[in-house]
Structure formats: C-alpha cells, structure tokens
Design a protein around this motif. Structure first.
Motif, PDB file in Angstrom:
ATOM      1  N   GLY A   1     -40.206  54.928 -89.574  1.00  8.56           N
ATOM      2  CA  GLY A   1     -41.454  55.622 -89.326  1.00  8.56           C
ATOM      3  C   GLY A   1     -41.602  56.803 -90.257  1.00  8.56           C
ATOM      4  O   GLY A   1     -40.919  56.922 -91.275  1.00  8.56           O
ATOM      5  N   ALA A   2     -42.496  57.704 -89.888  1.00  4.27           N
ATOM      6  CA  ALA A   2     -42.809  58.860 -90.712  1.00  4.27           C
ATOM      7  C   ALA A   2     -42.588  60.151 -89.931  1.00  4.27           C
ATOM      8  O   ALA A   2     -42.646  60.173 -88.693  1.00  4.27           O
ATOM      9  N   SER A   3     -42.363  61.215 -90.674  1.00  6.62           N
ATOM     10  CA  SER A   3     -42.306  62.537 -90.055  1.00  6.62           C
ATOM     11  C   SER A   3     -43.721  63.046 -89.817  1.00  6.62           C
ATOM     12  O   SER A   3     -44.699  62.474 -90.317  1.00  6.62           O
ATOM     13  N   THR A   4     -43.841  64.122 -89.077  1.00  3.14           N
ATOM     14  CA  THR A   4     -45.108  64.837 -89.038  1.00  3.14           C
ATOM     15  C   THR A   4     -45.257  65.600 -90.350  1.00  3.14           C
ATOM     16  O   THR A   4     -44.270  65.850 -91.060  1.00  3.14           O
ATOM     17  N   PRO A   5     -46.472  65.986 -90.738  1.00 10.53           N
ATOM     18  CA  PRO A   5     -46.665  66.676 -92.022  1.00 10.53           C
ATOM     19  C   PRO A   5     -45.931  68.011 -92.064  1.00 10.53           C
ATOM     20  O   PRO A   5     -45.805  68.719 -91.064  1.00 10.53           O
ATOM     21  N   PHE A   6     -45.450  68.363 -93.233  1.00 16.52           N
ATOM     22  CA  PHE A   6     -44.800  69.656 -93.466  1.00 16.52           C
ATOM     23  C   PHE A   6     -45.306  70.206 -94.793  1.00 16.52           C
ATOM     24  O   PHE A   6     -45.851  69.476 -95.622  1.00 16.52           O
ATOM     25  N   ARG A   7     -45.078  71.491 -94.997  1.00 11.74           N
ATOM     26  CA  ARG A   7     -45.588  72.154 -96.193  1.00 11.74           C
ATOM     27  C   ARG A   7     -44.439  72.586 -97.091  1.00 11.74           C
ATOM     28  O   ARG A   7     -43.380  72.994 -96.609  1.00 11.74           O
ATOM     29  N   ILE A   8     -44.643  72.523 -98.383  1.00 13.17           N
ATOM     30  CA  ILE A   8     -43.768  73.141 -99.366  1.00 13.17           C
ATOM     31  C   ILE A   8     -44.597  74.206-100.064  1.00 13.17           C
ATOM     32  O   ILE A   8     -45.665  73.904-100.610  1.00 13.17           O
ATOM     33  N   GLY A   9     -44.142  75.444-100.006  1.00  7.95           N
ATOM     34  CA  GLY A   9     -44.930  76.512-100.607  1.00  7.95           C
ATOM     35  C   GLY A   9     -44.268  77.860-100.483  1.00  7.95           C
ATOM     36  O   GLY A   9     -43.255  78.025 -99.801  1.00  7.95           O
ATOM     37  N   GLU A  10     -44.840  78.841-101.146  1.00 10.70           N
ATOM     38  CA  GLU A  10     -44.366  80.211-101.031  1.00 10.70           C
ATOM     39  C   GLU A  10     -44.783  80.776 -99.675  1.00 10.70           C
ATOM     40  O   GLU A  10     -45.731  80.309 -99.051  1.00 10.70           O
ATOM     41  N   ALA A  11     -44.074  81.797 -99.237  1.00 10.19           N
ATOM     42  CA  ALA A  11     -44.385  82.486 -97.977  1.00 10.19           C
ATOM     43  C   ALA A  11     -44.528  81.515 -96.810  1.00 10.19           C
ATOM     44  O   ALA A  11     -45.325  81.723 -95.906  1.00 10.19           O
ATOM     45  N   VAL A  12     -43.723  80.466 -96.829  1.00 11.17           N
ATOM     46  CA  VAL A  12     -43.872  79.414 -95.823  1.00 11.17           C
ATOM     47  C   VAL A  12     -43.494  79.890 -94.420  1.00 11.17           C
ATOM     48  O   VAL A  12     -43.925  79.309 -93.427  1.00 11.17           O
ATOM     49  N   TYR A  13     -42.704  80.978 -94.331  1.00  6.87           N
ATOM     50  CA  TYR A  13     -42.312  81.503 -93.019  1.00  6.87           C
ATOM     51  C   TYR A  13     -43.011  82.820 -92.693  1.00  6.87           C
ATOM     52  O   TYR A  13     -42.587  83.551 -91.799  1.00  6.87           O
ATOM     53  N   ARG A  14     -44.088  83.124 -93.410  1.00  6.23           N
ATOM     54  CA  ARG A  14     -44.812  84.372 -93.166  1.00  6.23           C
ATOM     55  C   ARG A  14     -45.340  84.437 -91.737  1.00  6.23           C
ATOM     56  O   ARG A  14     -45.165  85.432 -91.033  1.00  6.23           O
ATOM     57  N   GLU A  15     -45.990  83.372 -91.297  1.00  8.97           N
ATOM     58  CA  GLU A  15     -46.633  83.420 -89.990  1.00  8.97           C
ATOM     59  C   GLU A  15     -45.626  83.400 -88.845  1.00  8.97           C
ATOM     60  O   GLU A  15     -45.813  84.057 -87.823  1.00  8.97           O
ATOM     61  N   VAL A  16     -44.535  82.645 -88.989  1.00 14.04           N
ATOM     62  CA  VAL A  16     -43.547  82.644 -87.902  1.00 14.04           C
ATOM     63  C   VAL A  16     -42.814  83.983 -87.855  1.00 14.04           C
ATOM     64  O   VAL A  16     -42.396  84.439 -86.781  1.00 14.04           O
ATOM     65  N   THR A  17     -42.674  84.662 -88.993  1.00 18.98           N
ATOM     66  CA  THR A  17     -42.110  86.015 -88.986  1.00 18.98           C
ATOM     67  C   THR A  17     -43.013  86.946 -88.189  1.00 18.98           C
ATOM     68  O   THR A  17     -42.561  87.689 -87.306  1.00 18.98           O
ATOM     69  N   ARG A  18     -44.285  86.927 -88.517  1.00 23.18           N
ATOM     70  CA  ARG A  18     -45.227  87.793 -87.796  1.00 23.18           C
ATOM     71  C   ARG A  18     -45.227  87.463 -86.301  1.00 23.18           C
ATOM     72  O   ARG A  18     -45.239  88.359 -85.450  1.00 23.18           O
ATOM     73  N   ALA A  19     -45.219  86.176 -85.989  1.00 18.33           N
ATOM     74  CA  ALA A  19     -45.280  85.770 -84.582  1.00 18.33           C
ATOM     75  C   ALA A  19     -44.030  86.196 -83.830  1.00 18.33           C
ATOM     76  O   ALA A  19     -44.112  86.603 -82.659  1.00 18.33           O
ATOM     77  N   SER A  20     -42.869  86.095 -84.463  1.00 19.62           N
ATOM     78  CA  SER A  20     -41.622  86.433 -83.770  1.00 19.62           C
ATOM     79  C   SER A  20     -41.537  87.927 -83.473  1.00 19.62           C
ATOM     80  O   SER A  20     -40.881  88.336 -82.502  1.00 19.62           O
ATOM     81  N   ILE A  21     -42.204  88.755 -84.290  1.00 14.41           N
ATOM     82  CA  ILE A  21     -42.271  90.192 -84.003  1.00 14.41           C
ATOM     83  C   ILE A  21     -43.409  90.491 -83.042  1.00 14.41           C
ATOM     84  O   ILE A  21     -43.261  91.280 -82.105  1.00 14.41           O
ATOM     85  N   LYS A  22     -44.555  89.844 -83.257  1.00 15.67           N
ATOM     86  CA  LYS A  22     -45.707  90.064 -82.365  1.00 15.67           C
ATOM     87  C   LYS A  22     -45.372  89.640 -80.927  1.00 15.67           C
ATOM     88  O   LYS A  22     -45.956  90.141 -79.964  1.00 15.67           O
ATOM     89  N   ALA A  23     -44.398  88.739 -80.770  1.00 14.78           N
ATOM     90  CA  ALA A  23     -43.985  88.336 -79.427  1.00 14.78           C
ATOM     91  C   ALA A  23     -43.574  89.536 -78.583  1.00 14.78           C
ATOM     92  O   ALA A  23     -43.759  89.538 -77.359  1.00 14.78           O
ATOM     93  N   PHE A  24     -43.023  90.573 -79.222  1.00 12.79           N
ATOM     94  CA  PHE A  24     -42.635  91.766 -78.471  1.00 12.79           C
ATOM     95  C   PHE A  24     -43.866  92.483 -77.913  1.00 12.79           C
ATOM     96  O   PHE A  24     -43.801  93.077 -76.828  1.00 12.79           O
ATOM     97  N   TYR A  25     -44.970  92.432 -78.639  1.00 11.02           N
ATOM     98  CA  TYR A  25     -46.210  93.019 -78.119  1.00 11.02           C
ATOM     99  C   TYR A  25     -46.601  92.351 -76.812  1.00 11.02           C
ATOM    100  O   TYR A  25     -47.003  93.024 -75.849  1.00 11.02           O
ATOM    101  N   PHE A  26     -46.477  91.031 -76.749  1.00 14.18           N
ATOM    102  CA  PHE A  26     -46.829  90.319 -75.520  1.00 14.18           C
ATOM    103  C   PHE A  26     -45.889  90.663 -74.370  1.00 14.18           C
ATOM    104  O   PHE A  26     -46.221  90.433 -73.201  1.00 14.18           O
ATOM    105  N   GLN A  27     -44.710  91.201 -74.684  1.00 14.70           N
ATOM    106  CA  GLN A  27     -43.749  91.593 -73.652  1.00 14.70           C
ATOM    107  C   GLN A  27     -43.931  93.045 -73.205  1.00 14.70           C
ATOM    108  O   GLN A  27     -43.158  93.537 -72.374  1.00 14.70           O
ATOM    109  N   ARG A  28     -44.925  93.727 -73.727  1.00 11.37           N
ATOM    110  CA  ARG A  28     -45.091  95.141 -73.384  1.00 11.37           C
ATOM    111  C   ARG A  28     -45.397  95.334 -71.899  1.00 11.37           C
ATOM    112  O   ARG A  28     -46.259  94.656 -71.335  1.00 11.37           O
ATOM    113  N   ALA A  29     -44.717  96.295 -71.317  1.00 10.94           N
ATOM    114  CA  ALA A  29     -45.016  96.734 -69.960  1.00 10.94           C
ATOM    115  C   ALA A  29     -45.947  97.945 -70.018  1.00 10.94           C
ATOM    116  O   ALA A  29     -46.085  98.593 -71.060  1.00 10.94           O
TER     117      ALA A  29
END
Length: 590
Positions: free
Chosen positions: A105-133
């Motif tokens: 079979g086939a994989s799901t689509p993936f990307r090859i490119g620069e800054a490929v982890y930019r958004e997951v970096t932002r999300a992993s830090i922004k996750a702390f905002y969602f944990q704010r009390a």
C-alpha cells in the motif's frame, strides 16, 4: 520523472497486470507524518509485510521521484513484529510525496522542506498556554478551545502538613497563575522544576531563534520573546509557593483528591498548599537561579524580577541546607494530617541530583565558588536520563553551555563534556540494528509511564552532544526520535495531538474531555506505550501486551494516554532545537 502507473504495472507481473490508478493507504507503513528536512535523514518502516522495493511518488502516484530496496527484516527481542526499513535520505527534492510499496500500500502524504517542524514547535509551546490556570482563554488566542477561567487560587488554604507559626493551618494564601500539571487541575512544584528548566534551557541555548517565534499569546508584541512570556506565567506562580518567612517551598497546590472530568470553572473544591519539602525547594532554587540569569537582559520590561528570582533562589538554597532530607511521603502524611491528600505525589527520597542542579544554576548565575564546593559533581560515572525525579543532567547541561565559569569550576568541564558525549554514544549504540531505526526502543525499559518523554529527553541529550561536537551522528539520532514521536513506531500514532494523520483523539485530559470540542487541545504529547499500563490504570481497551504497543487512545488510559507538562517541555526542546539548528532565522517571521 517516471510514470509510476506504468512502472507499478510492470513491477507486479510485467505486461500481464493492469495497475490501479493509485495504491490505497496502508497502516503497515510507518513514518514521520509531518515530514523531513531536504538534507536530513529520511526513513520509513514496513511492519509485518513482505516486500523488497519501495517508491517515493507524487501524491497522485503518477510520477516516481525515488526508489530503493527495503532492508532485511529486523526484530526486537521483546516484540514479534518483523520490520523492514526504507531509507530515502538521498532524496532532496522539496514538496509533498507518498511512499508506495506495491504489494502493501501507500503511506499518507508527507512533506520534504525547510522549517518542516516550525508548526509543531509552536504548538508544543503553545500547549502550555492551554494549560494556564486562573485566566480566561479568549477565542482570539485559543480558537475552538476558548474557555472561561477557572481556579483563581486566591483563597488557597495552608494544609495541616504545611503549617508553621507564621502560617498556621487554615491560613488563606493567594497563589494564582501556573500551569495545570497534566490531565488534572493541580499544580506541582517538583514537576514544574524539570519543565521550567527545560524550557528556560531552550531559550538559553537558542535566544536569537526564539526572539522570532510568535505564539499568538495575550502578551505577544511586548518586548519579551513569546517563549519567555509563557514561562513567566508559571514562574510567577512558583514564586508564590515559597514561604517568605523561611525560604522553604510547598510541595504542591492541590485539591484533596482528583476532581471529575469537568471544566475548570466547574472544579471548585477547596485547594491547599501542602508540606514543604527538600525536593520542591531545591527544584525551585534551580529554576529561580536560571530564570534570574535568563531574564536579566529584560530588566527594563521586567524591573526587579531577575533580582527577586535570585533572592528567592538563595533563600530556598539556605532552607534546603538546613533541611537536607525532608521527604514528601504522602502515605505517611495522610496518617498524621487531615484531610487526606490523594493527588499526584511526586515523591522522591534522594535529593543529591536536585542539590547538584541547584548548585550548578546558582554557581553560573552568581559566580560564587561556594556553590561549586557544596556538592559532589560526579556521584556516578554516567549521566542518568532526565526525569522529574532525576535532574542531575540539567545541572550538567547548564555547566557545559557556559563560555565562562569561575576558575575552580573550569576543572570539571573536560570530564563533564566527556560524560555528556558518552551518554549520547550509549544512546546511539546499535541504533542501526534497531527494528524501527530509532534511538528510542533499544530496550523494553524505555516503555514506561511517559515513554514519549523518554524519547524526547533522549533526543535532547543527543542534541547536547551535537552542540559540543558538531558530529552529525548525534543530530541524526535526535531526528530519529522525533520520527518515532511523529509516527515511525510500533503503534503508528503521531503522539502529538493535532499534528499528523493518526493522532490521539481521546487523551486523559480534563480540558479536552470536558470542553465539548471534538478534537483534543492541540500540541500535547501523549504519554505513549507503557508496558505496565493495564495494571496501573485498569483500562480495558488495550489490544496488545507487547511493550512498544501497549497504548490505547482512550481517556481511561491515564497510564499511556495522559499528557503532562514535563513531557511537553522536552518535545518543545527537541523540535525547537532542530528548527533553530537547521532553519535560518530569516525564515522565522514573528
């Protein structure tokens, strides 16, 4: 490019077969679901299927851009799965692709490119905002996960275990802000320790990069980098957890027992500060000393805060010197005091590592040799992987990142550097023979409660060695563990909510369960496979007892599918460091 349709037909059985226009997706193909850097390693895994060749094609599968041989089958000693690897590191084209194995079979689509982890970096830090009390999360910043504030924590009581002459039992304190620790709504100093140390280190190691990373926070746009804005939310809470009369630090702020799967504003049981302890106080001292150093350049924006942090750190150190072995023993505490406390214990009986970490941070921030002479710097000949209960490595990482140290401390640096490199070398040992080709999973012992954080912290350790040596083997090893976290693993999950094509939808997370939004809060790192999970949480939805597969995307599975701030922090470091090391600052707009 070659026409894949015609090539696919011939590879099956020559001219006698008609190939379908596309090959359907197969869960047997496991890879990083977000993608790869053009010049980085690129590997996929084929699980329990027979094949010899693989093909990288355009998303419509009409053109082949790369093909190669699958590896021979590999097998871990603790798993029956037979795994073959597809290495397409030589492919440097940018764009979106799929990996096709005609017989499978086939994989799901993936990307090859620069800054490929930019958004997951932002999300992993922004996750702390969602944990704010103690604050509302407006739609402007939280999107679908907007919510009213909960837990103002302005009427917190001193528990009997924490009573002192100046603050007797029942004294009312104000202790707002902070992050919810995990899937529950309590706030724990010990777990905040390693979390804050890791996030402050991410900024300290890559300040220029994180000056350009915007997280869409209420504070965004002020002179402070957004990463530090988020760190400040928890730092200001931690400062309230120190008793100003003696410098000791309360172990946690908590309800007596866990509340139900309700929203923060519905969780209204009385909250307490509970017993001062040596672990919490030393973790606090380390964080405050590091924060004083990191925040010093922002004196104009945060007048006096760096000084306040250092004063608090010194007072905490002095308390710990006077109380070197105050254990937080929740069972013993409940035999002596009421009400019983049954929330997360974070109990620790060995404070050697916390003391070393605090000494390292105070040494670097103050330059005072007394902190160097206060500890044994080499209690063992190896460095344990960091965890909330074992923070010695954080002190070592701090020392080796410094350009200057007091002369007396310079003498330990060569050995420290050797030990950090040896730690990384141990992690890399035999990685090329591992079924999934990742550093993670060389031993079934990796699959503990919070195994995803094991993978992330292994990646952080490898990047520390890379920063020392610039040896690409360490960088590639770190990438392999991010590949693991994002899908190249025995479960086929990307363990980061909202990032990947197969991600946890039902984490044990009160905010996600109670908010009425179908998708969970994004950017959270699920705990991951845990060989003992069925015995620990008694959830009945597990389908495998193989260590690297014992995972269930079910909110009852708190032993494999909870989230925690001390797991998200090394994910943020791993993704953020890879982006900072790989991606030019000019491509990181605020």
């Amino acid at each position: 490019m070659r026409s894949f349709t015609r090539f696919f037909a011939l590879c099956l059985c020559g001219a006698c077969a008609q190939a379908p226009s596309t090959t359907p997706p197969s869960d047997a193909i496991r890879l990083n679901q977000l993608g790869f850097y053009p010049d980085g390693p690129k590997t996929a895994a084929l699980v329990d299927a027979e094949a010899t060749r693989f093909y990288i094609t355009t998303p419509d599968q009409q053109d082949t851009v790369f093909d190669g041989d699958l590896s021979a089958a590999r097998q871990a000693s603790y798993s029956p799965r037979r795994v073959r690897l597809a290495d397409f590191s030589a492919l440097r084209d940018t764009g979106t692709f799929v990996l096709v194995i005609p017989e499978v079979g086939a994989s799901t689509p993936f990307r090859i490119g620069e800054a490929v982890y930019r958004e997951v970096t932002r999300a992993s830090i922004k996750a702390f905002y969602f944990q704010r009390a103690s604050t509302d999360l407006p739609e402007r910043y939280a999107g679908s996960w907007q919510r009213p504030g909960g837990h103002p924590d302005t009427q917190v009581k001193v528990h009997a275990s924490a009573a002192s002459p100046e603050r007797p039992e029942g004294t009312v304190l104000s202790s707002p802000r902070g992050w919810y620790d995990a899937g529950d709504y309590n706030k724990y100093v010990v777990n905040s320790g390693i979390t804050m140390g890791t996030l402050l280190s991410l900024y300290e190691d890559f300040p220029d990069h994180f000056a350009h990373v915007s997280l869409n926070l209420p504070e965004s746009g002020n002179p402070l980098p957004d990463l530090l804005d988020e760190v400040l939310w928890n730092l200001r809470w931690m400062l309230t957890m120190q008793d100003p009369h003696d410098g000791g630090v309360y172990h946690k702020l908590t309800t007596a027992s866990f509340e139900g799967m309700v929203t923060p504003q519905q969780a209204t049981h009385q909250r307490y500060v509970v017993q001062k302890g040596t672990a919490a106080t030393l973790d606090f001292a380390a964080v405050m000393a590091q924060a004083a150093r990191v925040l010093r350049p922002f004196e104009q924006t945060l007048p006096g805060l760096a000084d306040s942090c250092l004063t608090a750190a010194v007072a905490a150190w002095q308390w710990a010197e006077q109380h070197p072995a105050v254990v937080y023993d929740q069972e013993a505490l409940n035999q002596q005091f009421d009400p019983d406390i049954t929330t997360g214990a974070y109990g620790d009986k060995n404070f050697e590592d916390e003391r070393l970490w605090a000494a390292a941070e105070l040494l670097v921030t103050t330059g005072q040799e007394q902190y160097f002479r206060a500890v044994e710097w080499f209690p063992e000949d190896h460095i344990p992987l960091p965890s909330w209960a074992q923070v010695r490595a954080l002190g070592y990482y701090t020392l080796i990142r410094q350009d200057t140290l007091p002369p007396v401390a310079q003498e330990v640096l060569p050995r420290l550097r050797q030990m950090v490199q040896a730690m990384a070398d141990t992690l890399l040992a035999d990685v090329d023979a591992q079924p999934y080709g990742t550093v993670m999973g060389q031993s079934p012992r990796d699959y503990i409660w919070g195994s995803s954080a094991v993978a992330a912290n292994q990646g952080v350790a490898l990047l520390q060695a890379y920063r020392l040596t610039h040896d690409d083997a360490y960088w590639k090893g770190a990438v392999s563990n991010l590949d693991y976290l994002l899908g190249r693993n025995a479960t086929g999950y990307s363990f980061v909510t909202g990032h990947g094509t197969k991600t946890p939808q039902h984490p044990h997370h009160r905010l996600s369960v109670s908010d009425g939004v179908e998708a969970p809060v994004p950017g959270l790192l699920s705990g991951g496979p845990n060989a003992r999970a069925p015995q620990q949480d008694h959830c009945t939805s597990y389908t495998s007892d193989v260590p690297d597969e014992t995972f269930s995307d079910d909110d009852c599975s708190y032993a494999s599918n909870e989230i925690a701030i001390n797991w998200n922090a090394p994910l943020a470091y791993l993704t953020g460091a890879l982006e900072a090391l790989h991606t030019p600052i000019s491509t990181q707009p605020r």
